[in-house]
Motif scaffolding. Structure first.
Motif, PDB file in Angstrom:
ATOM      1  N   VAL A 173       0.430  10.638  29.887  1.00 15.98           N
ATOM      2  CA  VAL A 173       0.309  11.445  28.795  1.00 15.98           C
ATOM      3  C   VAL A 173      -0.927  10.357  28.234  1.00 15.98           C
ATOM      4  O   VAL A 173      -0.891   9.271  27.890  1.00 15.98           O
ATOM      5  CB  VAL A 173       1.181  11.398  27.264  1.00 15.98           C
ATOM      6  N   ASN A 174      -2.361  11.329  27.487  1.00 15.59           N
ATOM      7  CA  ASN A 174      -3.809  10.228  27.392  1.00 15.59           C
ATOM      8  C   ASN A 174      -3.330  10.327  25.582  1.00 15.59           C
ATOM      9  O   ASN A 174      -3.177  11.110  25.233  1.00 15.59           O
ATOM     10  CB  ASN A 174      -4.645  11.023  27.748  1.00 15.59           C
ATOM     11  N   LEU A 175      -2.880   9.318  25.183  1.00 13.90           N
ATOM     12  CA  LEU A 175      -2.021   9.159  23.404  1.00 13.90           C
ATOM     13  C   LEU A 175      -3.785   9.029  23.020  1.00 13.90           C
ATOM     14  O   LEU A 175      -3.228   9.217  21.805  1.00 13.90           O
ATOM     15  CB  LEU A 175      -1.737   7.899  24.197  1.00 13.90           C
ATOM     16  N   SER A 176      -4.695   8.731  23.477  1.00 18.11           N
ATOM     17  CA  SER A 176      -5.530   8.342  22.577  1.00 18.11           C
ATOM     18  C   SER A 176      -6.237  10.475  22.204  1.00 18.11           C
ATOM     19  O   SER A 176      -6.625  10.870  21.162  1.00 18.11           O
ATOM     20  CB  SER A 176      -7.097   8.257  23.030  1.00 18.11           C
ATOM     21  N   GLU A 177      -5.508  11.115  22.798  1.00 20.55           N
ATOM     22  CA  GLU A 177      -5.562  12.875  22.610  1.00 20.55           C
ATOM     23  C   GLU A 177      -4.654  12.385  21.269  1.00 20.55           C
ATOM     24  O   GLU A 177      -4.946  13.715  20.259  1.00 20.55           O
ATOM     25  CB  GLU A 177      -5.273  13.431  23.344  1.00 20.55           C
ATOM     26  N   VAL A 178      -3.451  11.537  20.789  1.00 18.47           N
ATOM     27  CA  VAL A 178      -2.536  12.275  20.301  1.00 18.47           C
ATOM     28  C   VAL A 178      -2.536  11.112  18.474  1.00 18.47           C
ATOM     29  O   VAL A 178      -2.335  12.288  17.581  1.00 18.47           O
ATOM     30  CB  VAL A 178      -1.311  11.953  20.619  1.00 18.47           C
ATOM     31  N   ASN A 217      -4.300  -0.449  14.032  1.00 15.96           N
ATOM     32  CA  ASN A 217      -5.953   0.313  14.604  1.00 15.96           C
ATOM     33  C   ASN A 217      -5.324   0.310  15.832  1.00 15.96           C
ATOM     34  O   ASN A 217      -5.091  -0.653  16.925  1.00 15.96           O
ATOM     35  CB  ASN A 217      -6.579  -0.995  14.445  1.00 15.96           C
ATOM     36  N   PHE A 218      -5.484   1.362  16.084  1.00 18.68           N
ATOM     37  CA  PHE A 218      -4.974   2.503  17.726  1.00 18.68           C
ATOM     38  C   PHE A 218      -6.165   2.708  18.103  1.00 18.68           C
ATOM     39  O   PHE A 218      -6.314   3.730  19.184  1.00 18.68           O
ATOM     40  CB  PHE A 218      -4.398   3.399  17.913  1.00 18.68           C
ATOM     41  N   SER A 219      -7.700   1.991  17.697  1.00 18.36           N
ATOM     42  CA  SER A 219      -9.034   3.186  17.932  1.00 18.36           C
ATOM     43  C   SER A 219      -9.616   2.757  18.770  1.00 18.36           C
ATOM     44  O   SER A 219      -9.787   4.269  19.263  1.00 18.36           O
ATOM     45  CB  SER A 219      -9.567   3.138  16.273  1.00 18.36           C
ATOM     46  N   SER A 220      -9.388   1.696  19.508  1.00 18.84           N
ATOM     47  CA  SER A 220     -10.281   1.477  20.695  1.00 18.84           C
ATOM     48  C   SER A 220      -9.262   1.859  22.038  1.00 18.84           C
ATOM     49  O   SER A 220      -8.070   1.929  21.781  1.00 18.84           O
ATOM     50  CB  SER A 220     -10.473   0.157  20.603  1.00 18.84           C
ATOM     51  N   SER A 221      -9.842   1.904  22.669  1.00 20.01           N
ATOM     52  CA  SER A 221      -9.166   2.296  24.078  1.00 20.01           C
ATOM     53  C   SER A 221      -8.129   1.321  24.874  1.00 20.01           C
ATOM     54  O   SER A 221      -7.469   1.488  24.898  1.00 20.01           O
ATOM     55  CB  SER A 221      -9.711   3.059  25.145  1.00 20.01           C
ATOM     56  N   SER A 222      -9.241  -0.267  24.361  1.00 19.13           N
ATOM     57  CA  SER A 222      -7.964  -1.456  24.303  1.00 19.13           C
ATOM     58  C   SER A 222      -6.547  -1.189  23.708  1.00 19.13           C
ATOM     59  O   SER A 222      -6.272  -2.193  24.413  1.00 19.13           O
ATOM     60  CB  SER A 222      -9.481  -2.650  24.568  1.00 19.13           C
ATOM     61  N   SER A 223      -6.796  -0.797  22.996  1.00 14.77           N
ATOM     62  CA  SER A 223      -5.354  -1.008  21.299  1.00 14.77           C
ATOM     63  C   SER A 223      -4.727  -0.231  22.352  1.00 14.77           C
ATOM     64  O   SER A 223      -3.644  -0.234  21.122  1.00 14.77           O
ATOM     65  CB  SER A 223      -6.383  -1.380  20.388  1.00 14.77           C
ATOM     66  N   LEU A 224      -5.163   0.650  22.747  1.00 14.47           N
ATOM     67  CA  LEU A 224      -3.475   2.083  22.622  1.00 14.47           C
ATOM     68  C   LEU A 224      -2.592   1.414  23.186  1.00 14.47           C
ATOM     69  O   LEU A 224      -1.127   1.836  23.324  1.00 14.47           O
ATOM     70  CB  LEU A 224      -4.587   3.259  23.099  1.00 14.47           C
ATOM     71  N   SER A 225      -2.951   0.416  24.609  1.00 15.47           N
ATOM     72  CA  SER A 225      -1.424   0.350  25.004  1.00 15.47           C
ATOM     73  C   SER A 225      -0.637  -0.408  23.785  1.00 15.47           C
ATOM     74  O   SER A 225      -0.739  -1.197  23.355  1.00 15.47           O
ATOM     75  CB  SER A 225      -1.662  -0.482  26.280  1.00 15.47           C
ATOM     76  N   PHE A 226       0.556  -0.006  24.260  1.00 11.77           N
ATOM     77  CA  PHE A 226       2.115  -0.621  23.370  1.00 11.77           C
ATOM     78  C   PHE A 226       3.000  -1.291  23.805  1.00 11.77           C
ATOM     79  O   PHE A 226       2.816  -0.219  24.780  1.00 11.77           O
ATOM     80  CB  PHE A 226       2.285  -0.240  21.731  1.00 11.77           C
TER      81      PHE A 226
END
Ligand code: NAG
Ligand code: NAG
Ligand code: NAG
Ligand code: NAG
Ligand code: NAG
Ligand code: NAG
Length: 665
Positions: free
Chosen positions: A227-232, A73-82
C-alpha cells in the motif's frame, strides 16, 4: 575552587547525559513499562503502579485509548517508513468467547469522541467507517468474528485502512524458524505475545509479524500488504492504541512498546524489564448475581438429570434377591453383567426361542466366557422357591453330555439362567435344515450314545432321580467337538409354576409323549425312555416324529418304522440323506432299539442302563415281539392342550405335576 569545578562537572554531566536517558527523540521512543511514558490516556485506560498499561477490564462496552502524546511528522516520503514492536496480553472473562480487541493506530487525532465500543474498537462509528478523510491506518487484534466486516474468524490479525473491513487478515499465528512450520496462536490465551509492524515506503510494503513472548522475531511475517501510505496518512499523525470490549469482555494489557519512523528500526524491547501481569483468573472475576443464579440453575438441572439417570439405571438393572437364595450354592450373576453380555438382550443375539422364553448369546467379560442366557418369564407365584431349589440342584449336576448350568439371576417376574454356550447349536437343525452340513452316521451314533449316557446319569447315577420330561432333537445341543449335550431339563417344571396350578396339563412335546403320560399325566423315567426311543428313530430316519402327508393325514414315525420292519425292509427306514453310508448292523440296532423304547406299555420298554448296554453291545437286543404300534402314539384319547406359547415344532403342553426330582430312590 575544586568544589566549584566538581559541581560544574556534575551539572554538565546532567545537561549532557540526561536527555539521552529520558527524553526520547521525536523519531523514536521505547517504553518498557509505562510509568514515565506520560501517554495520552482516555476511556478505561490506566497505568498500574508497576508500569503495566491496562486498556480494558472485565466491564462490558468499554473503550480505551493510549497515544504517544507528541504528533509525528509524516510529510516527507523519507519519513513515511516506520517500525514498531509491542508486547500485549488478553485475559478473557470467559475462555474463547471474550472480546473485543486491541488496535494499533496511526491517526491524525488522538481523541475519538464518536468512537463506539465493541466491533468499532472505539475508533469508528457506523457512519464514519469507510471515510478516506479519516486517514486512519490500523492493525487489529480481533477476538470476535463479525460477518458484517467479513472477519475471518474469532482469532485474527488484520490490516485496516479507514475501515473495519480488513485489507489483509490472517488467523493469529507465527512462523517457527526452529521447526520451519507455522504455529497458531490463541489471542485469548492470557499469555504474553509480541507483534512487529514494519512499513517500508520504498517498496510500499506493510508487514505484520507475531510470536509468543519467548520466540525472537520470526523471519517470515504473518501478513504482507502492499500500500502507498502517503495516500492514506496525513502530514501529522498520532500513534497509539485503541481498545474496546463489547457485550463480552476481556482485560487487555500492554507491557512494552517501541516505535521508530523515518527509516529507523524500532529498538528491541528488553523482555526482562517488562512489568509483571496479574495472575490470570485472580482479579476482576467477580461473578455477577445473574451469572451466580445461572450457575445454580445449571447445577440443579445437572444434578436432577443425573439423579433421573441414576434412578433409571437402578431400575434397569434391578434384581430380586431373597434371603433363602443364599442357601443354594448356585452362582448368581448380576443383571447388569448379563445385560451387557447380551448387548441389552438384543434380538440380534437371540440363539433360539422356545415356549419358555428366548435364549441369547452372551459374552461375559469377567470371567471371559461365552454363555447362553435363557430369559424365562414366570409369575411371581409361590412355586418359585421350590423351583429355585431344583434349579440349584441342577447347577450341581456334572456330566459331559449335559449342558452345564452356570448360574442364574432373578428379577421380578423373570428368571434368567446362564448356561455353557454350545457353538454348534441344536441337533434338529442338522437333521432338517439344508444350510447345515449333513451329519454322518458315525456322528449320529455318537450323539445317540451321548444322550443315552446323560439319561443314565439323570435316571440312575445322581443322588436323586431326575426325569428330563422333554427329550427331543431340538433339546440336544452340540458342543465344539460335536458331542451331544442334553439341555433344558427342568424348564418344563418352571413353566408349571408360571401357569395356573389348577389346570391339568401334560408337559412335553407332541410326538414324543408316551401314551400312558397322556392318559395319567405322570412323567416317569419310562416316559423319558419313550421320548428317547422316538428321538433315536428320528436321528436314524431323518424324519420328524409326526409328518403330514399330502392329504394332511398324520404319519407317525414309530408306526412307519414298525411297518417297514413288519414288511421285512426295516433297513430302508434309514435316512436317505446318508446315501447308504452307514454301518448296517448299527442302523438296524438303532431302529430296533427305537421301537423297543417306544413300546406302548411302560413295562415293555428297557431302562436307560439296559439301553446303554445294547448300544455298547454288552447285551443283545431281544427279538422283537409284534405289538400294537398304533397304541404307541395314542393321541386320540388324551386331553393334550396346546398352550399359546407353542413355537415351531416345540408344542409344549404342560400340566401341574410333582417335582421333576423324584425323591427317594
Ligand atoms: C473498569 O473500568 C471502568 C472505567 O475505568 C470502571 O468504571 C469500572 O469500574 C472498571 N470495572 C472493573 C470490573 O474494574
Ligand atoms: C515536517 O517536516 C518537514 C521537513 O521534513 C517540514 O518542512 C515541515 O514543516 C514539518 N511539519 C511539521 C508540522 O513539523
Ligand atoms: C460518527 O463519527 C463522526 C466523526 O468521526 C461524527 O461526525 C458522527 O456524528 C458520528 N455519528 C454517530 C452516529 O455518532
Ligand atoms: C482497503 O480497504 C478499504 C475498505 O475496504 C478500501 O476502500 C481500500 O481501497 C483498500 N485499500 C487498498 C490499498 O486496498
Ligand atoms: C506459513 O504461513 C504463510 C502465510 O500465512 C504462508 O505463506 C506459508 O506458506 C506458510 N508456511 C508453511 C510452512 O506452512
Ligand atoms: C504514492 O502516493 C503519492 C501521493 O498520492 C504519490 O505522489 C506517489 O507517486 C505514489 N507513489 C507511487 C510509487 O505510486
Amino acid at each position: 575552587m575544586a568544589f566549584k569545578i566538581i559541581l560544574q562537572l556534575i551539572v554538565i554531566h546532567f545537561w549532557v547525559l540526561t536527555p539521552t536517558i529520558f527524553a526520547q527523540d521525536s523519531k523514536q521512543f521505547i517504553y518498557q513499562g509505562f510509568q514515565q511514558a506520560n501517554l495520552h490516556l482516555d476511556g478505561a485506560a490506566t497505568v498500574a503502579a508497576n508500569g503495566l498499561l491496562q486498556l480494558t477490564n472485565y466491564s462490558k462496552q468499554l473503550t480505551a485509548h493510549a497515544f504517544h502524546p507528541q504528533p509525528l511528522n509524516f510529510s516527507s516520503s523519507s519519513s513515511l517508513s516506520f517500525s514498531t514492536h509491542y508486547v500485549f496480553a488478553m485475559y478473557p472473562e470467559i475462555q474463547s468467547i471474550s472480546g473485543h480487541g486491541i488496535v494499533f493506530v496511526l491517526s491524525p487525532s488522538m481523541s475519538f469522541p464518536h468512537g463506539v465500543p465493541g466491533k468499532f474498537f472505539g475508533l469508528f462509528n457506523s457512519s464514519s467507517d469507510f471515510m478516506p478523510s479519516d486517514h486512519i491506518f490500523a492493525v487489529e487484534l480481533d477476538t470476535i468474528q463479525d460477518f458484517e466486516f467479513s472477519d475471518l474468524d474469532s482469532n485474527h490479525v488484520g490490516i485496516n485502512i479507514n475501515s473495519l473491513i480488513s485489507n489483509a487478515s490472517a488467523s493469529a499465528a507465527y512462523f517457527s524458524d526452529a521447526e520451519n512450520v507455522n504455529r497458531s496462536l490463541n489471542l485469548l490465551s492470557a499469555r504474553r505475545m509480541q507483534i512487529w509492524i514494519d512499513y517500508n515506503h520504498e517498496n510500499m510494503l506493510v508487514q505484520v509479524t507475531m510470536a509468543p513472548i519467548e520466540v525472537p522475531k520470526p523471519s517470515r511475517p504473518l501478513l504482507s500488504f502492499r500500500v502507498n501510505l502517503s495516500e492514506v496518512l496525513s502530514e501529522t499523525m498520532y500513534v497509539g492504541f485503541s481498545s474496546s470490549t463489547g457485550s463480552v469482555a476481556s482485560s487487555h494489557y500492554l507491557l512494552g512498546w517501541s516505535f521508530a519512523h523515518g527509516g529507523e528500526t524500532a529498538q528491541r524491547l528488553d523482555l526482562s524489564k517488562l512489568p509483571r501481569l496479574p495472575r490470570y483468573g485472580s482479579r476482576g472475576r467477580k461473578l455477577s448475581v445473574g451469572s451466580m443464579i445461572l450457575v445454580i440453575v445449571i447445577s440443579v438441572i445437572v444434578i436432577t438429570v443425573g439423579l433421573i439417570f441414576y434412578v433409571i439405571r437402578r431400575k434397569k438393572y434391578e434384581e430380586l434377591i431373597e434371603d433363602w437364595e443364599k442357601e443354594y450354592l448356585l452362582q448368581r450373576f448380576s443383571f447388569k453383567d448379563l445385560y451387557r453380555a447380551t448387548k441389552g438382550f438384543k434380538d440380534k443375539e437371540v440363539l433360539g426361542a422356545g415356549g419358555f422364553g428366548k435364549v441369547y448369546k452372551g459374552n461375559l467379560t469377567c470371567p471371559k466366557l461365552e454363555v447362553a442366557v435363557k430369559r424365562v418369564s414366570h409369575g411371581s407365584g409361590q412355586g418359585m422357591r421350590e423351583f429355585m431349589a431344583e434349579v440349584a440342584c441342577m447347577g450341581r449336576l456334572r456330566h459331559r453330555n449335559l449342558v452345564q448350568l452356570l448360574g442364574y439371576c432373578r428379577r421380578k417376574e423373570e428368571l434368567i439362567l446362564v448356561y455353557d454356550f454350545m457353538p454348534n447349536g441344536s441337533l434338529d437343525k442338522y437333521l432338517y435344515e439344508d444350510e447345515k452340513p449333513n451329519l454322518s452316521w458315525s456322528a449320529r451314533f455318537k450323539v445317540i450314545r451321548g444322550v443315552a449316557s446323560a439319561l443314565v446319569y439323570l435316571h440312575e447315577e445322581w443322588e436323586q432321580v431326575i426325569v428330563h420330561r422333554d427329550v427331543k432333537a431340538s433339546n440336544i445341543l452340540l458342543d465344539a467337538e460335536m458331542n451331544a449335550r442334553l439341555g433344558d431339563f427342568g424348564l418344563a417344571r418352571l413353566y408349571d409354576h408360571g401357569s395356573n396350578p389348577q389346570t391339568t396339563h401334560v408337559v412335553g412335546t407332541v410326538g414324543y409323549l408316551a401314551p400312558e403320560l397322556t392318559r395319567k399325566g405322570k412323567a416317569t423315567t419310562c416316559t423319558d425312555v419313550f421320548s428317547f426311543g422316538v428321538f433315536i428313530l428320528e436321528v436314524a430316519c431323518g424324519r420328524s416324529p409326526i409328518t403330514l402327508n399330502g392329504s394332511n393325514a398324520e404319519t407317525y414315525l414309530i408306526e412307519w418304522v414298525y411297518e417297514c420292519w413288519k414288511t421285512g425292509v426295516l433297513i430302508e427306514a434309514g435316512d436317505p440323506k446318508l446315501g447308504g453310508n452307514y454301518v448296517v448292523d448299527e442302523m438296524e440296532l438303532i431302529l430296533r432299539l427305537g421301537m423297543f423304547c417306544c413300546h406302548p406299555r411302560p413295562e415293555g420298554r428297557p431302562n436307560m442302563r439296559q439301553v446303554m448296554q445294547f448300544l455298547n453291545r454288552d447285551n443283545t437286543l431281544p427279538e422283537m415281539i409284534p405289538f400294537d404300534a398304533k397304541a404307541a402314539h395314542s393321541t386320540s384319547n388324551n386331553q393334550i392342550s396346546f398352550p399359546t406359547s407353542s413355537v415351531g415344532n416345540s408344542a409344549y403342553a404342560s400340566y401341574s405335576s410333582e417335582s421333576i426330582l423324584q425323591v427317594g430312590r
